[in-house]
Design an enzyme around this catalytic site. Sequence first.
Site, short mmCIF file in Angstrom:
data_model
loop_
_atom_site.label_atom_id
_atom_site.label_comp_id
_atom_site.label_asym_id
_atom_site.label_seq_id
_atom_site.Cartn_x
_atom_site.Cartn_y
_atom_site.Cartn_z
N HIS A 1 -4.13 4.34 6.52
CA HIS A 1 -2.64 3.98 5.86
C HIS A 1 -1.53 4.26 6.43
O HIS A 1 -1.19 5.27 7.19
CB HIS A 1 -2.61 4.53 4.23
CG HIS A 1 -4.11 4.35 3.65
ND1 HIS A 1 -4.26 2.95 3.05
CD2 HIS A 1 -5.31 4.80 3.33
CE1 HIS A 1 -5.58 3.04 2.31
NE2 HIS A 1 -6.14 4.08 2.69
N ASP B 1 0.80 -1.13 -0.12
CA ASP B 1 -0.04 0.12 0.04
C ASP B 1 0.83 1.37 0.00
O ASP B 1 1.76 1.47 0.88
CB ASP B 1 -0.69 -0.08 1.29
CG ASP B 1 -1.69 1.26 1.58
OD1 ASP B 1 -1.70 2.06 0.81
OD2 ASP B 1 -2.45 1.05 2.50
ZN LIG Z 1 -7.93 1.16 -0.46
ZN LIG Z 2 -9.24 0.71 2.63
#
Ligand SMILES: [Zn+2]
Ligand SMILES: [Zn+2]
Length: 548
Positions: free
Chosen positions: A366, A193
């Site tokens: 995130h 990510d």
């Molecule tokens: Zn996502």
């Molecule tokens: Zn997500």
Amino acid sequence: MSDKPLRLVPLGGLGEVGKNMMVVEYGHDILVIDTGIMFPENDMLGIDYIIPDFGYLKDKVDRVRGIVITHGHEDHTGAIHHILEDIPAPIYATALTRGLIEVKLQRAGLLKDARLHTVQAGDTVRLGPFRVEFFHVCHSIPDGVGLAIDTPAGLVVHSGDFKFDHTPVDGWPTDFGKLAELGQRGVLALMADSTNAERPGWTPSEAVIDPAFDDVFRAAPGRILIGTFASLISRIQQAARAAARHDRVLSLVGTSMVDNVRIARQLGYLTIPDGLLIPLDEALKMKPQRVALMCTGTQGEPSSILGRLSTATNRQFDLLPDDTVVLSSHPIPGNEETVHRTINRLLQRGANVIYDAIAPVHVSGHASQEEMKLLMQLIRPQYFVPVHGELRHLKMHASLAHSIGIPAERTAVVENGMVLEFREGKMQAGERIPGGYVFVDGRGVGDVGPEVMRERESLARDGFVLVNLRLNPKTGKLAGEPEIHTRGFVHAPDAEELLQAARQKVRELGGGSENGLPEKIERELGKLFYAETKRRPMVLVFTSSSGS
Ligand SMILES: [Zn+2]
Ligand SMILES: [Zn+2]
């Protein structure tokens, strides 16, 4: 070692934030990771959402062994019904993710025939040559997983959307032990990510929101309206706890919010006592200082609850003088302008608005740079493929990889449609396949192409001009005066001169009896209008036969 190549085929999410979809291919067999949607940008007029172009899979349907979904956010699940219509493969997801997917499949009439399997972190599933192991990762929705995919060509790890929160709302941190173990087993490639690759340091824990909510709840003189994504289940939990601490009831506004909360409560991912959660019509009758409302629309979508409140067009209720609106989210890249406009309008209408720039009412789900580096240190992959982000995020993530010793030639910054192949432990670029946008507009999928988008843009920017011609059926020549109407182009009384010139031009052209007169008029008027106004309205010519 194997002789067949292992292929990674990114169909969405690389080079953009949204519509995540990755294909892992070994020999004849295919595994699909995530089936997300992307919300349209400002300039995509009339588009509801965008799904990945999965044309690559359409002649390989019988080779797809399974669809694995990492978590319940729309950018990972939203296109599931579109994909399933063409690719009826079994779906693997954790309980909450499955619950949220079922709602979508139910609405699309596909639930009955769908083959859904519930997995949990720690499980391993064998799908053809792939052994997929699910491990827990923290994110802004519970029950998110990363994937360790064992293939004959080596072990591939996909981080899912993750952060390293030590005090997450659901009390379940990322599985560091598993990450270290995978690193020890030896990982061929890591996909991770990249969303926050530009953000230094560590992403704060979700726990920092609780005191921020407490401040808001203590100070608010009237109702509190908390805006967030309907799929941000952890945030809804935090709002519910804050309401309980400050003796308010909580009510949900909007179908998606109501549906998601029902599923998450049924499955035990949300703890909200019955007395705390009450129907909206009851909440609206209570004293404002006893009420908190949970609504959608933090991206400034005009049709959402907050969008409608900002323009005084919400049917069920309107803003009250002492309302406090909390935007517990951050604009998705591309939405900044609309979000700021909504904030300004809410302020204009008298609400007190609190958003992440002025109080910590939102933290990202995130990982930031230090977490990204830690993940790479734990996994120690031979090859690194940044995923989930715009090109600048992917590039930045790659340079973080270099900074901890993963050489550039072992890092692949690729966008949608750029295939990667691993042969005998070596990575190389494969072919390029289509990886663009498929627009979903009302009930139509893919029938709005770039051509239609360009027309909508031009209509919105420069308006249109309608020319009505009567033609003599015998000679094909113009009969009578042409009528010219405009909308969104020029204000008729002020532009009489221009329209006179346009009529004159039509008369000149209409004197001949050649074919293709309407097209010729469209072209010539287009030139005339551009020369005079520097705008390009859409010119439409209609002809009818003169009765005489
Ligand atoms: Zn996502
Ligand atoms: Zn997500």
